[in-house]
Scaffold this motif. Structure first.
Motif, mmCIF file in Angstrom:
data_model
loop_
_atom_site.group_PDB
_atom_site.id
_atom_site.type_symbol
_atom_site.label_atom_id
_atom_site.label_comp_id
_atom_site.label_asym_id
_atom_site.label_seq_id
_atom_site.Cartn_x
_atom_site.Cartn_y
_atom_site.Cartn_z
ATOM 1 N N LEU A 98 0.774 -1.117 -0.123
ATOM 2 C CA LEU A 98 0.137 0.033 0.173
ATOM 3 C C LEU A 98 0.967 1.320 0.005
ATOM 4 C CD1 LEU A 98 -2.474 -1.366 2.801
ATOM 5 C CD2 LEU A 98 -3.260 -0.729 0.484
ATOM 6 N N GLN A 99 0.318 2.283 -0.808
ATOM 7 C CA GLN A 99 1.173 3.448 -0.906
ATOM 8 C C GLN A 99 -0.020 4.714 -0.328
ATOM 9 O OE1 GLN A 99 3.251 2.384 -4.564
ATOM 10 N NE2 GLN A 99 4.629 3.889 -3.837
ATOM 11 N N GLN B 109 0.510 1.141 5.347
ATOM 12 C CA GLN B 109 1.130 1.335 3.966
ATOM 13 C C GLN B 109 2.739 1.017 4.216
ATOM 14 O OE1 GLN B 109 1.155 5.886 3.415
ATOM 15 N NE2 GLN B 109 -0.105 5.734 5.130
#
Length: 295
Positions: free
Chosen positions: A52-53, A70
């Motif tokens: 995740l970003q 993230q």
């Protein structure tokens, strides 16, 4: 064996509160904006890897909440029913679905494999500065795709996950002991995946060992042997675990009556449901529901 495979969500495979994702062999890569899933829980006989970003993601594994942050690779075996219930922030996810056959060719340590196939949700201990760059590179190269580029992505992912396995990782949740230990390949893994799909589609029906074996055109003895090698359990016990897993989700997320849940999950009687549920959770369904609600 080509490492890349196409996958799809087939509406015909939606069964009650499970959705079966069917893929071929190798690896399938995606990049998109994650969202909470209104769709049913889904299962697929592959290793799922998330990165995740700009956002965190909240998973539910059969009623158990797990937050994936993230910037750190998250890995789990997706044979356990799961779905995304919330996304915190606005960002993107790069995720891969890796077949068991492909994963078992990776040089990861045994303790990592045991934790993963034992049902653990694994999180990389560290974020490396190059992880965002690597995920961004994959996102740009997913389409248009070629077999050579797909092999490169598979090798890059293998190297990164092997580094996670060697340099540090945490088990952030142990939703269910799936118990896998042995490595197998060839036709055996094909047979196993067919049986796993059949159970996911038909677990609410009164299916037998013979039914499951027939789905993969193998003998009953071979079917049980294969399940014991991979899951550490019998076909019958696995069907029971899937039923209890779904019951846990319904107890956690609905106000449905316990008898209705028992029948909806494939149990023939309330007594059979109580026996199975207590054996796997060490509490009654009512106690489980009260505990989750803090009563």
């Amino acid at each position: 064996m080509t490492p890349h495979f196409q996958g799809s969500l087939d509406p015909s495979n939606v069964v009650d509160d499970f959705e079966l994702m069917t893929h071929g062999g190798g690896m399938y890569l995606q990049h998109h904006r994650p969202r909470a899933m209104n769709e049913p829980y889904h299962v697929h006989p592959s290793i799922e890897i998330n990165y995740l970003q700009g956002c965190d993601m909240i998973y539910s594994f059969g009623g158990k909440t797990v937050r994936v942050p993230q910037g750190r690779f998250c890995i789990f075996w997706a044979a356990q029913p799961h779905r995304v219930t919330d996304v915190v922030g606005a960002g993107t996810i790069t995720n891969a679905y890796v077949s068991l056959q492909e994963f078992w060719s990776w040089p990861v340590p045994q303790d990592f494999t045991q934790a993963l196939l034992g049902g653990g949700v694994i999180l990389a201990a560290d974020h490396l500065p190059g992880d965002d760059i690597l995920a961004g590179q994959w996102a740009r190269e997913i389409s248009p795709d070629t077999e050579a580029m797909s092999r490169l992505h598979c090798l890059e992912l293998q190297a990164r996950i092997t580094r996670v396995a060697l340099s540090g990782w945490d088990v952030i949740a142990q939703p269910q002991q799936l118990g896998g230990r042995s490595r197998i390949g060839g036709n055996a893994i094909v047979h196993f995946e067919r049986m796993l799909r059949f159970v996911a589609q038909r677990y609410t029906d009164p299916i037998s060992l013979a039914d499951v074996a027939e789905a993969a055109s193998v003998s009953k003895n071979y079917a049980n042997t294969l399940f014991k090698k991979i899951l550490g359990t019998t076909v019958k016990a696995h069907v029971t675990e899937i039923r209890v897993y779904r019951a846990r989700m319904l107890l956690a997320e609905t106000d449905a009556k316990i008898l209705g849940i028992a029948l909806d999950c494939g149990f023939r009687s309330l007594s059979a449901f109580y026996e199975a549920f207590q054996s796997l959770t060490n509490m009654t369904p009512a106690q489980f529901r009260r505990q989750l609600r803090g009563e």
